[in-house]
Design an enzyme around this catalytic site. Sequence first.
Site, PDB file in Angstrom:
ATOM      1  N   GLN A  98     119.643  21.096  -2.565  1.00 47.51           N
ATOM      2  CA  GLN A  98     119.193  22.457  -2.297  1.00 47.51           C
ATOM      3  C   GLN A  98     117.794  22.412  -1.685  1.00 47.51           C
ATOM      4  O   GLN A  98     116.861  21.876  -2.286  1.00 47.51           O
ATOM      5  CB  GLN A  98     119.153  23.323  -3.551  1.00 47.51           C
ATOM      6  CG  GLN A  98     118.892  24.788  -3.174  1.00 47.51           C
ATOM      7  CD  GLN A  98     118.551  25.672  -4.347  1.00 47.51           C
ATOM      8  OE1 GLN A  98     117.572  25.448  -5.027  1.00 47.51           O
ATOM      9  NE2 GLN A  98     119.370  26.693  -4.572  1.00 47.51           N
ATOM     10  N   TYR A 177     112.147  33.328  -3.046  1.00 44.00           N
ATOM     11  CA  TYR A 177     111.469  32.282  -2.291  1.00 44.00           C
ATOM     12  C   TYR A 177     111.458  32.641  -0.798  1.00 44.00           C
ATOM     13  O   TYR A 177     111.766  33.765  -0.445  1.00 44.00           O
ATOM     14  CB  TYR A 177     112.100  30.926  -2.615  1.00 44.00           C
ATOM     15  CG  TYR A 177     111.956  30.597  -4.087  1.00 44.00           C
ATOM     16  CD1 TYR A 177     110.705  30.352  -4.646  1.00 44.00           C
ATOM     17  CD2 TYR A 177     113.057  30.591  -4.941  1.00 44.00           C
ATOM     18  CE1 TYR A 177     110.552  30.094  -6.010  1.00 44.00           C
ATOM     19  CE2 TYR A 177     112.917  30.332  -6.300  1.00 44.00           C
ATOM     20  CZ  TYR A 177     111.659  30.085  -6.822  1.00 44.00           C
ATOM     21  OH  TYR A 177     111.516  29.855  -8.170  1.00 44.00           O
ATOM     22  N   ARG A 224     122.452  29.881  -0.502  1.00 41.74           N
ATOM     23  CA  ARG A 224     122.506  30.647  -1.751  1.00 41.74           C
ATOM     24  C   ARG A 224     121.733  31.948  -1.556  1.00 41.74           C
ATOM     25  O   ARG A 224     120.614  31.940  -1.021  1.00 41.74           O
ATOM     26  CB  ARG A 224     121.894  29.823  -2.888  1.00 41.74           C
ATOM     27  CG  ARG A 224     121.936  30.470  -4.279  1.00 41.74           C
ATOM     28  CD  ARG A 224     121.590  29.406  -5.305  1.00 41.74           C
ATOM     29  NE  ARG A 224     121.207  29.892  -6.607  1.00 41.74           N
ATOM     30  CZ  ARG A 224     121.987  29.901  -7.691  1.00 41.74           C
ATOM     31  NH1 ARG A 224     123.244  29.499  -7.589  1.00 41.74           N
ATOM     32  NH2 ARG A 224     121.536  30.300  -8.859  1.00 41.74           N
ATOM     33  N   GLY A 312     125.352  27.079 -14.515  1.00 35.41           N
ATOM     34  CA  GLY A 312     123.993  26.582 -14.598  1.00 35.41           C
ATOM     35  C   GLY A 312     123.691  25.933 -15.924  1.00 35.41           C
ATOM     36  O   GLY A 312     123.960  24.757 -16.146  1.00 35.41           O
ATOM     37  N   ARG A 313     123.121  26.727 -16.852  1.00 33.92           N
ATOM     38  CA  ARG A 313     122.618  26.165 -18.110  1.00 33.92           C
ATOM     39  C   ARG A 313     123.663  25.396 -18.903  1.00 33.92           C
ATOM     40  O   ARG A 313     123.335  24.438 -19.605  1.00 33.92           O
ATOM     41  CB  ARG A 313     122.028  27.291 -18.959  1.00 33.92           C
ATOM     42  CG  ARG A 313     120.685  27.787 -18.460  1.00 33.92           C
ATOM     43  CD  ARG A 313     120.307  29.118 -19.088  1.00 33.92           C
ATOM     44  NE  ARG A 313     121.076  30.218 -18.536  1.00 33.92           N
ATOM     45  CZ  ARG A 313     120.981  31.481 -18.954  1.00 33.92           C
ATOM     46  NH1 ARG A 313     120.177  31.785 -19.957  1.00 33.92           N
ATOM     47  NH2 ARG A 313     121.693  32.433 -18.380  1.00 33.92           N
TER      48      ARG A 313
END
Length: 359
Positions: A98, A177, A224, A312-313
């Site tokens: 990424q 971002y 993404r 994810g987590r």
Amino acid sequence: MPTLFDSYRLGDLVLPNRVVMAPMTRVRAAPGGLATPSMATYYAQRASAGLIVTEGVQPNRVGQSGPGTPGLYTAEQVAAWRPLTAAVHANGGRIFAQLMHGGRVSHPDTTGLVPVGPSAVPAVGDVFTPTGPRPAPPPRALETHEVPEQARSYATAARHAVDAGFDGVELHGANGYLISQFLSANANLRTDRYGGSVPNRIRFAVEAVAATVEAVGAARTGIRLSPGGTFWGVRETEVPALYTALLTELARLRVAYVHLEATVDEPVLVALRRAWPGALVMNPVLPMGPRQTGRGEADHWLGLGADLVSFGRAFIANPDLVERLRNALPIAPVDEATFYQGGDSGYLTYPTYRYRMGS
């Protein structure tokens, strides 16, 4: 309806299942933004995922958001990644890097440089620095002639990623971002061709993706996105129109996939699925929100048209997550205190289910 464990062809890759390991910041890189042997072990442990997307990797020095994150802009960084990609491939995995340019979400104490952004508007909140959290400083607004250079930084990093053995790259266009800042209506106050109207606000994203596609090919390029997301204080207007326009341009570029986050109401996301003719990776729950993605959320989105589902987590504490999902085994809880602390504890110390049960 496909199942989470059916294979899927993504570009030139055949994924053995539709489980994607989502990108997650872990701040374990060595000084100089170098990948480490521990990082290689971490990703190789999770190679049963259909696709791994790494933590955010800065494409240039000014793009580094926080300390302890890896880069892909020096020869030393490229060399440091090669054992990691080799380890993942040796375990039968596939891995994209990424590419994450922090833009205004950075600090001179981290990079030695004043952060840059579309406008001189600081992010909301504290950013990580080598000495702890500090208020986000005002960025330097990029001059019009400087913007294409930052767009091309993704392409240069993508070439380095392929040289380092990655199967492809995902541009981080989400979560406040740099690409997200250009899409925003309050971080981007520009009056030139990169600001104001919907076509102007998507221009930076399109230029960054187009440069990357030219550099490494559409089959190796994903992005993404977080429609309507408010991370780091960004605010978007005309969200359906903004993202429909962006997806239309991405479709022309024939990118490998779009990776959407559940940052807007489901009907909007379903409409964006219909507007996007290519492969869709869906992250079904709000990143860092109160819930984690489970089998139920994954099946729900496969039914709504997602091709792949990112977790994810759950991948942090369950290196064998695919097996646990397949066999309805318990999902181990994650220790949030170890997310960013460095070291191998809470990084390489989560066992597989069989090992934990002593069999």
